[in-house]
Design a protein around this motif. Structure first.
Motif, mmCIF file in Angstrom:
data_model
loop_
_atom_site.group_PDB
_atom_site.id
_atom_site.type_symbol
_atom_site.label_atom_id
_atom_site.label_comp_id
_atom_site.label_asym_id
_atom_site.label_seq_id
_atom_site.Cartn_x
_atom_site.Cartn_y
_atom_site.Cartn_z
ATOM 1 N N LEU A 62 0.836 -1.204 0.000
ATOM 2 C CA LEU A 62 0.000 0.000 0.000
ATOM 3 C C LEU A 62 0.870 1.253 0.000
ATOM 4 O O LEU A 62 0.634 2.191 -0.775
ATOM 5 N N ALA A 63 1.885 1.269 0.869
ATOM 6 C CA ALA A 63 2.758 2.436 0.964
ATOM 7 C C ALA A 63 3.485 2.683 -0.343
ATOM 8 O O ALA A 63 3.645 3.833 -0.781
ATOM 9 N N ALA A 64 3.928 1.614 -0.993
ATOM 10 C CA ALA A 64 4.641 1.754 -2.263
ATOM 11 C C ALA A 64 3.748 2.339 -3.347
ATOM 12 O O ALA A 64 4.239 2.973 -4.291
ATOM 13 N N GLU A 65 2.441 2.123 -3.220
ATOM 14 C CA GLU A 65 1.484 2.649 -4.197
ATOM 15 C C GLU A 65 0.950 4.023 -3.794
ATOM 16 O O GLU A 65 0.000 4.520 -4.388
ATOM 17 N N GLY A 66 1.543 4.605 -2.757
ATOM 18 C CA GLY A 66 1.140 5.940 -2.341
ATOM 19 C C GLY A 66 -0.055 5.972 -1.417
ATOM 20 O O GLY A 66 -0.597 7.042 -1.133
ATOM 21 N N ILE A 67 -0.490 4.807 -0.921
ATOM 22 C CA ILE A 67 -1.629 4.740 -0.005
ATOM 23 C C ILE A 67 -1.070 4.592 1.404
ATOM 24 O O ILE A 67 -0.622 3.508 1.797
ATOM 25 N N THR A 68 -1.055 5.656 2.145
ATOM 26 C CA THR A 68 -0.442 5.651 3.474
ATOM 27 C C THR A 68 -1.460 5.788 4.600
ATOM 28 O O THR A 68 -1.102 5.719 5.775
ATOM 29 N N ASN A 69 -2.727 5.957 4.251
ATOM 30 C CA ASN A 69 -3.775 6.091 5.255
ATOM 31 C C ASN A 69 -4.274 4.698 5.642
ATOM 32 O O ASN A 69 -5.372 4.275 5.274
ATOM 33 N N PHE A 70 -3.416 3.972 6.359
ATOM 34 C CA PHE A 70 -3.771 2.631 6.809
ATOM 35 C C PHE A 70 -3.333 2.465 8.261
ATOM 36 O O PHE A 70 -2.511 3.225 8.784
ATOM 37 N N LEU A 71 -3.901 1.452 8.911
ATOM 38 C CA LEU A 71 -3.564 1.158 10.299
ATOM 39 C C LEU A 71 -3.436 -0.352 10.477
ATOM 40 O O LEU A 71 -4.346 -1.106 10.131
ATOM 41 N N ILE A 72 -2.285 -0.783 10.999
ATOM 42 C CA ILE A 72 -2.075 -2.188 11.359
ATOM 43 C C ILE A 72 -2.535 -2.381 12.796
ATOM 44 O O ILE A 72 -2.108 -1.655 13.697
#
Length: 512
Positions: A62-72
């Motif tokens: 996700l981060a590599a695709e520019g999607i950083t709005n995530f939560l583990i």
């Protein structure tokens, strides 16, 4: 091992169900039952439930695709999942041991495909040592040291033949059988204690289940896709982690390169998951609620089987059937430390007991290149015997283990251990076992349904891997694949669900 492998499409899919008899199979909850996101924005775009290999690699994608709005969301106090280590030993003799994943199975041969876990180990300087599990062996029975290595090698050859016959069955699209039936087809019918112990080493030690409990076809291709280069595998090499940071540092170091503190919530146990086409809602055991547009559930199939997490609405029947079509096997390492070494100089010892699977495998860590001077030996049990010892006290298990050691070394005055420990994987509600494996009869439709999404909720982990179930690299590939599907949904602004198969059917009808 010459296993002929065919894509999943060679298996006949179910015949159509008449429209009048077919309920909704979209994967989304039925109308009126759906969880629906409120008008306010969700807490995050993507929730990743579980901080093991699948979860971390999904986040990295996700981060590599520019999607950083995530939560583990991870229940333990650290990332790593079943890559779990422990500090073990008497005071001033303590060391880090791996109670969970320990090996990198298959590395890379020349410029062929590389096991991604091997690549991460190289990248983060994980200290490993080559493990010669199939060549550095001493054998024992109730009389002490007895040489039956010829039977051990015969059992290894029989497993190779098992994969060859499995490949022939795949090419003809024949039904799956138990691995026990497969052994019968190659003329392998162990009867003596030595033969049964040798078979255990070739089969149970890997799959943590007996041949009677295991798929003939799936266990064969699972091994080949990892080890056999000519079948698409990586290599036949096993690397044992002896890194005193723990093998978990492999995935933790990778996570540290891209994760921010705000993107991880530790010591957060999921109680319920609500899902629909509009989003996902998660309630933690402390009452906290989290919402997201999408979520990836990476919980073990054992957790899903034991209802340790509740779903709203309840999982559809086809998903429940898929979850319970697999086995969550248990693989238990029992660590014993002594004042000094008194045992074999090989890497492993095989013990033939009157009861098949009773403390059969022993591994020495007190070896040059391993952990010399540690005084540590490790007994391994699997499957039903693992569940048996989890129901016993540590003191009783230690008493049994000491009895076996005294049988193996009748002329040695064995001292009391200075430390004793084993992890109870089956009893742990965060895992409910060690890794998945396929029982007979393997049905590809179940695997499709296991990984199929429910609304905006995806499922990923080693259990959803067709080729690499049970392996760390299986979790790696599945986490990456689930994240890739969510990336596509986000970028296209629409869902791309993998349609489930409502009814897993035989390819040939019963004639009753």
């Amino acid at each position: 091992m010459a296993l002929c492998l065919l894509p999943i499409s060679v298996f006949a899919l179910p015949r159509p169900i008449p429209a009048s008899a077919a309920p909704d199979i979209s994967g989304a909850p039925a109308p009126g039952e759906s969880f629906t996101l409120q008008s306010h924005a969700p807490d995050t775009q993507v929730l990743i439930l579980g901080g093991g290999v699948a979860g971390i690699i999904a986040a990295r994608k996700l981060a590599a695709e520019g999607i950083t709005n995530f939560l583990i969301v991870e229940a333990r106090d650290e990332l790593g999942g079943r890559m779990r280590s422990a500090t073990f030993g008497a005071p001033k003799r303590q060391l880090t041991v791996e109670v969970g994943a320990n090996w990198i199975h298959g590395t890379q041969e020349h410029d062929g495909p590389a096991n991604p876990m091997f690549e991460l180990a190289l990248k983060h300087n994980i200290k490993t040592t080559e493990s010669h599990l199939h060549t550095s062996i001493t054998t024992y029975d109730a009389n002490g040291a007895v040489d039956y290595l010829d039977l051990v090698h015969d059992a290894m050859d029989a497993y190779t033949q098992l994969t060859i016959v499995a490949g022939a069955r795949l090419s003809e699209n024949l039904v799956d059988l138990t691995a026990r039936a497969g052994y019968a087809l190659v003329g392998q019918k162990p009867k003596t204690l030595h033969e049964m112990a040798s078979e255990y080493y070739s089969f149970d030690y890997t799959y943590a289940q007996t041949p009677e409990q295991s798929s003939f076809l799936a266990s064969a291709w699972n091994s080949n896709f990892t080890y056999e280069v000519d079948q698409g595998g990586f290599s036949d090499e096993d690397l044992l982690s002896i890194d005193q940071r723990g093998i978990k540092s492999l995935i933790q170091a990778e996570a540290a390169e891209f994760l921010k503190q705000s993107q991880v919530r530790l010591q957060a146990t999921v109680a319920t998951i609500g899902y629909s086409d509009s989003g996902v809602s998660v309630t933690l055991t402390d009452g906290t609620k989290l919402t997201a547009q999408y979520a990836i559930c990476t919980f073990s199939v054992g957790v899903l089987q034991n209802d340790d997490v509740q779903f709203s609405p309840p999982l559809p029947e086809w998903k429940v059937e898929a979850i319970h079509s697999l086995t969550m096997a248990t693989y238990t390492k029992i660590f014993i430390q002594f004042p000094q070494k008194f045992w074999f100089d090989t890497e492993v010892a095989l013990y033939a007991d009157r009861e098949r699977g009773r403390y059969p495998l022993w591994m020495s860590l007190d070896l040059d290149g391993f952990m010399p001077g540690s005084g540590v030996i490790v007994a391994t049990v699997t499957g039903d015997f693992s569940k048996r010892i989890e129901a016993m006290t540590d003191a009783r298990v230690q008493s049994e283990v000491m009895g076996v050691l005294q049988t193996m070394f009748p002329r040695v005055s064995i001292p009391e251990p200075t430390a004793f420990f084993f992890q109870r994987w089956f009893s742990d509600p965060l895992y409910r076992g060690s890794y998945s494996t396929w029982p007979a009869s393997f049905i590809p439709q179940h695997l499709i349904n296991l990984g199929a999404s429910l609304g905006n909720l995806w499922f990923a982990g080693e259990a959803t891997s067709e080729k690499y179930f049970g392996y760390l690299h299986g979790a790696y590939f599945e986490g990456e694949a689930a994240a890739s599907q969510i990336v596509q949904c986000i970028k296209d602004q629409q869902r791309h669900p993998q349609p489930p198969i409502l009814y897993a059917q035989n390819t040939y009808p019963y004639n009753l």
